[in-house]
Design an enzyme around this catalytic site. Structure first.
Site, mmCIF file in Angstrom:
data_model
loop_
_atom_site.group_PDB
_atom_site.id
_atom_site.type_symbol
_atom_site.label_atom_id
_atom_site.label_comp_id
_atom_site.label_asym_id
_atom_site.label_seq_id
_atom_site.Cartn_x
_atom_site.Cartn_y
_atom_site.Cartn_z
ATOM 1 N N ASP A 1 0.896 -1.337 0.125
ATOM 2 C CA ASP A 1 -0.050 0.179 -0.139
ATOM 3 C C ASP A 1 0.876 1.255 -0.144
ATOM 4 O O ASP A 1 0.554 2.215 -0.730
ATOM 5 C CB ASP A 1 -0.825 -0.059 1.058
ATOM 6 C CG ASP A 1 -1.937 -1.235 1.445
ATOM 7 O OD1 ASP A 1 -2.016 -1.877 0.283
ATOM 8 O OD2 ASP A 1 -2.308 -1.820 2.545
ATOM 9 N N TYR B 1 -5.922 -11.100 9.899
ATOM 10 C CA TYR B 1 -5.017 -10.642 9.086
ATOM 11 C C TYR B 1 -3.864 -11.462 9.544
ATOM 12 O O TYR B 1 -2.923 -12.151 8.988
ATOM 13 C CB TYR B 1 -4.781 -9.561 8.913
ATOM 14 C CG TYR B 1 -3.776 -8.720 7.722
ATOM 15 C CD1 TYR B 1 -4.110 -8.776 6.422
ATOM 16 C CD2 TYR B 1 -2.401 -8.407 8.343
ATOM 17 C CE1 TYR B 1 -3.107 -8.458 5.709
ATOM 18 C CE2 TYR B 1 -1.470 -8.001 7.409
ATOM 19 C CZ TYR B 1 -2.070 -8.025 6.033
ATOM 20 O OH TYR B 1 -0.611 -7.529 5.244
HETATM 21 C C1 GLA Z 1 -3.779 -4.893 3.404
HETATM 22 C C2 GLA Z 1 -2.179 -4.855 3.661
HETATM 23 C C3 GLA Z 1 -1.361 -5.100 2.621
HETATM 24 C C4 GLA Z 1 -1.428 -6.473 1.745
HETATM 25 C C5 GLA Z 1 -3.048 -6.789 1.524
HETATM 26 C C6 GLA Z 1 -3.666 -7.910 1.160
HETATM 27 O O1 GLA Z 1 -4.089 -3.991 2.518
HETATM 28 O O2 GLA Z 1 -2.131 -3.469 3.978
HETATM 29 O O3 GLA Z 1 -0.093 -5.132 2.909
HETATM 30 O O4 GLA Z 1 -1.112 -7.622 2.593
HETATM 31 O O5 GLA Z 1 -3.984 -6.460 2.864
HETATM 32 O O6 GLA Z 1 -3.075 -8.225 -0.084
#
Ligand code: GLA
Length: 397
Positions: free
Chosen positions: A172, A221
């Site tokens: 991101d 996550y």
């Molecule tokens: C979130 C995390 C990213 C990535 C996505 C899944 O957005 O911030 O780093 O791991 O999930 O692809």
């Protein structure tokens, strides 16, 4: 430009002084390669026209004054007492950047900062990374802190991991800095090699916010990260050269899968195949094979739903409706999942039909309404230096 001008006049009302810089940093959607970044794999995000706009002014002392325009909330602290504030989540993103700059010994003074955004909060479009990137760009530019683009990305990312406490990957922050107009960013998250892949012409990117926000998203996550780690330990017993799931070949997976715990096997299958989908997907885009690319998006969604188990009924309902609509090449969830946004790519002349269909059918299947955006693919973070007379003339009314 209107929002930038308005942010400047809000800054003046709040701080009774002129800002030195305005920085914009975009949110993102990821076209392909989900949950692969923290497995040292491949991703294919784009920066979009939803952004954070941040105005900053220098101070001669060590005070940090922050104001969130949309939330109408302010926080005052000092460089000497930077700590995470659980009551005031919005302020932790910029404060984390101050803390990381302090940690690397950057020559820093206090600052007045106000910011606002057009990125919906908590929708999985990376508003937090955009705030970190905007703040890191603003502070390093304001105080002439020498830093490479890549170190700036890492600094913004570390502030999310170490200060805010979310153990995310680097995708991101990377795309919020490196995004390029009408291009997707292919990134190898192991060595940060990246390439720009032109977006196909005649298509639109439609982003749909399911409105679902999951409190549990972050714990899930982190659980997925642990499961991937377990998978690496399993494969490394056979091949010690394996450091991350990115290293596992399809053949290695096939010879091991029967001896694996079913959950860990499913997580591994998603990551290994998803990395392949990104590599094949960029080749398809380069060769103008949009139908092929769209199929990879749909396969990616099914894998995230069935093997990685990070989708939800609302995202699945969106994808089911979108793929049945005329002119749609591909649709999938984007970002961490467990709610948030879905995306689809659709032929320009079929957008109205798709929107109509989603407006009508989604509430029936999902029991709630959907917010639909037509996104454009934009540049990464941009700085407007108001100390430059020409820029002031352009922006200050
Ligand atoms: C979130 C995390 C990213 C990535 C996505 C899944 O957005 O911030 O780093 O791991 O999930 O692809």
């Amino acid at each position: 430009m209107e929002l930038i001008r308005d942010t400047i006049s809000r800054f003046k009302q709040i701080f009774y002084s002129e800002p030195d810089l305005v920085v914009t940093a975009p949110g993102r959607v990821n076209l392909l390669g989900e949950h692969t970044d923290y497995n040292e794999g491949f991703v294919l995000p784009v920066a979009i026209d939803k952004q954070i706009i941040l105005a900053i002014g220098s101070r001669d002392d060590e005070e940090v004054h922050l104001h969130a325009i949309d939330l109408m909330r302010s926080v005052r602290t000092s460089l000497n007492s930077l700590s995470k504030n659980p009551e005031c989540f919005w302020s932790n993103y910029p404060l984390g950047v101050f803390a990381m700059l302090r940690a690397i010994g950057a020559p820093l003074r206090g600052a007045n900062i106000c910011y606002r955004g057009t990125i919906p909060l908590g929708a999985g479009l990376s508003s937090s990374a955009a705030i970190e990137v905007a703040c890191a760009t603003a502070l390093t530019r304001l105080y002439d802190i020498p830093i490479s683009q890549f170190d700036l990305i890492k600094l913004a990312w570390r502030s999310e991991v170490e200060f805010v406490g979310v153990n995310c990957g680097i995708m991101d922050q990377f795309v919020s800095v490196m995004g390029k107009k009408n291009h997707a960013v292919f990134l190898d998250c192991r060595d940060f090699h990246h390439e720009y892949i032109p977006c196909p012409k005649g298509l639109r990117l439609v982003v749909c916010d399911t409105g679902v926000r999951r409190e549990l998203a972050y714990s899930n996550y982190n659980l997925r990260r642990q499961e991937c780690q377990e998978a690496v330990s399993h494969f490394a017993k056979k091949n010690p050269a394996i450091r991350a799931l990115r290293d596992v070949t399809v053949e290695e997976f096939a010879s091991e899968e029967r001896s694996m715990d079913p959950v860990i096997r499913n997580r591994s299958r998603h990551i290994i195949m998803e990395n392949m989908r990104v590599l094949r997907g960029i080749r398809a885009l380069q060769q103008g094979e949009v139908v092929e690319f769209g199929k990879f998006m749909i396969d990616s969604h099914m894998s995230l739903r069935d093997y990685y188990e990070v989708s939800c009924p609302e995202l699945d309902a969106f994808v089911d409706i979108a793929v049945e609509s005329e002119g749609v090449y591909g649709a999938r969830m984007t970002g961490a999942g467990f709610g948030g946004c879905g995306i689809c790519i659709v032929r320009e002349d079929c957008v109205d039909q798709l929107v109509e269909r989603l407006r009508h059918e989604y509430p029936i299947s999902a029991g709630r309404s959907l917010t639909i955006y037509l996104a454009s693919v934009e540049h990464g973070a941009t700085t407007y230096d108001l100390r430059d007379a020409g820029m002031t003339e352009l922006l200050v009314t």
